[in-house]
Design an enzyme around this catalytic site. Structure first.
Site, PDB file in Angstrom:
ATOM      1  CG  ASN A   1      65.653  47.623  93.396  1.00 33.02           C
ATOM      2  OD1 ASN A   1      65.831  47.642  91.743  1.00 33.02           O
ATOM      3  ND2 ASN A   1      64.177  47.430  93.629  1.00 33.02           N
ATOM      4  CB  ILE A   2      71.276  51.869  93.627  1.00 33.86           C
ATOM      5  CG1 ILE A   2      72.425  51.990  93.436  1.00 33.86           C
ATOM      6  CG2 ILE A   2      69.608  52.821  94.135  1.00 33.86           C
ATOM      7  CD1 ILE A   2      72.489  53.863  92.705  1.00 33.86           C
ATOM      8  CE  LYS A   3      64.964  48.052  97.683  1.00 32.46           C
ATOM      9  NZ  LYS A   3      63.207  48.990  98.504  1.00 32.46           N
ATOM     10  N   GLY A   4      70.072  47.842  98.098  1.00 34.90           N
ATOM     11  CA  GLY A   4      70.667  46.528  97.675  1.00 34.90           C
ATOM     12  C   GLY A   4      69.994  46.326  99.246  1.00 34.90           C
TER      13      GLY A   4
END
Length: 246
Positions: free
Chosen positions: A125-128
């Site tokens: 996910n982009i939030k990482g």
């Protein structure tokens, strides 16, 4: 600094350690005595039960503190070191674009009955995770996150449909070695479904995997606890650029 060390508790080299475990016995003085006995048999002497808490009517959780006489020889420790450079997202994107001239496709999932997506989401996910953006942040990566409880045939089918370059599998549930059994099943399925030179990279991760067990599990890489998206992205670039070059 000496290669021979001992655990540290209150003072340097005192050999003090703390361990926790659960026994299938109701909480009582006898249960605490059993915990101390087990700790003694583990080489902890003296062993002090510093915490005991009932876990339902039939189990007790313990924390035991005490001294061990064992020494550790750091020079004999064997670990899996990172054998590839750690790239920034910009460097990874540039390398993919230069080597593949297309986006690199990654398919991720939790397989079997494992419903814990925290690990796979932290990487994809982009939030990482740990201050790093996940693989969705990388412009030259196409990320397909299948989520939880994906069967091995479903994973293989989707990987083929997406023409995946790499397959990432997260396993958190470890009862009865489910993570090992699932991984071996997944590895066998991909090797049966793909020619050797066409198979995607197979990568597994989870807190209870041995990073040195990749060959035994039939995968290309095992990542343990604390792995960051940048480490995974750098490994993908390193392996796939090398494959392309060869």
């Amino acid at each position: 600094m000496s290669d021979i060390i001992r655990p540290y508790g209150d003072t340097t080299g005192d050999g003090m350690v703390q361990v926790s475990f659960t026994l299938p016995i109701p909480h009582s003085k006898v249960a605490e005595g059993a915990a101390a006995q087990l700790a003694n048999k583990m080489g902890i002497d003296p062993a002090m039960v510093v915490h005991a808490k009932p876990m339902g009517p039939d189990f007790t959780f313990f924390v035991v503190y005490g001294r061990v006489n064992h020494l550790v020889d750091v020079s004999q420790v064997e670990v899996v070191e990172r054998d590839y450079p750690l790239l920034t997202p910009k460097e990874a994107n540039a390398a993919i674009k230069r080597a593949l001239r297309r986006r690199l496709t990654v398919v991720g999932a939790c397989i079997g009955t494992d419903a814990h997506t925290v690990g796979i989401d932290a990487i994809l996910n982009i939030k990482g995770f740990a201050g790093e953006k996940g693989l969705e942040y990388y412009r030259e990566l196409k990320v397909v996150n299948l989520g939880a409880q994906v069967s091995v045939p479903q994973l293989v089918e989707r990987a083929r449909a997406e023409k995946a370059d790499a397959v990432l599998v997260s396993q958190v549930v470890t009862q009865r070695d489910a993570h090992l059994l699932n991984t071996r099943e997944m590895s066998a399925a991909f090797r049966e479904s793909y020619p050797a030179d066409k198979r995607p990279l197979l990568i597994v991760g989870g807190p209870r995997f041995d990073e040195g067990a990749a060959a035994d599990l039939g995968v290309d890489r095992v990542f343990g606890r604390g792995t960051t998206p940048g480490e995974v992205a750098s490994y993908l670039v390193h392996q796939l650029v090398e494959r392309k070059a060869s």
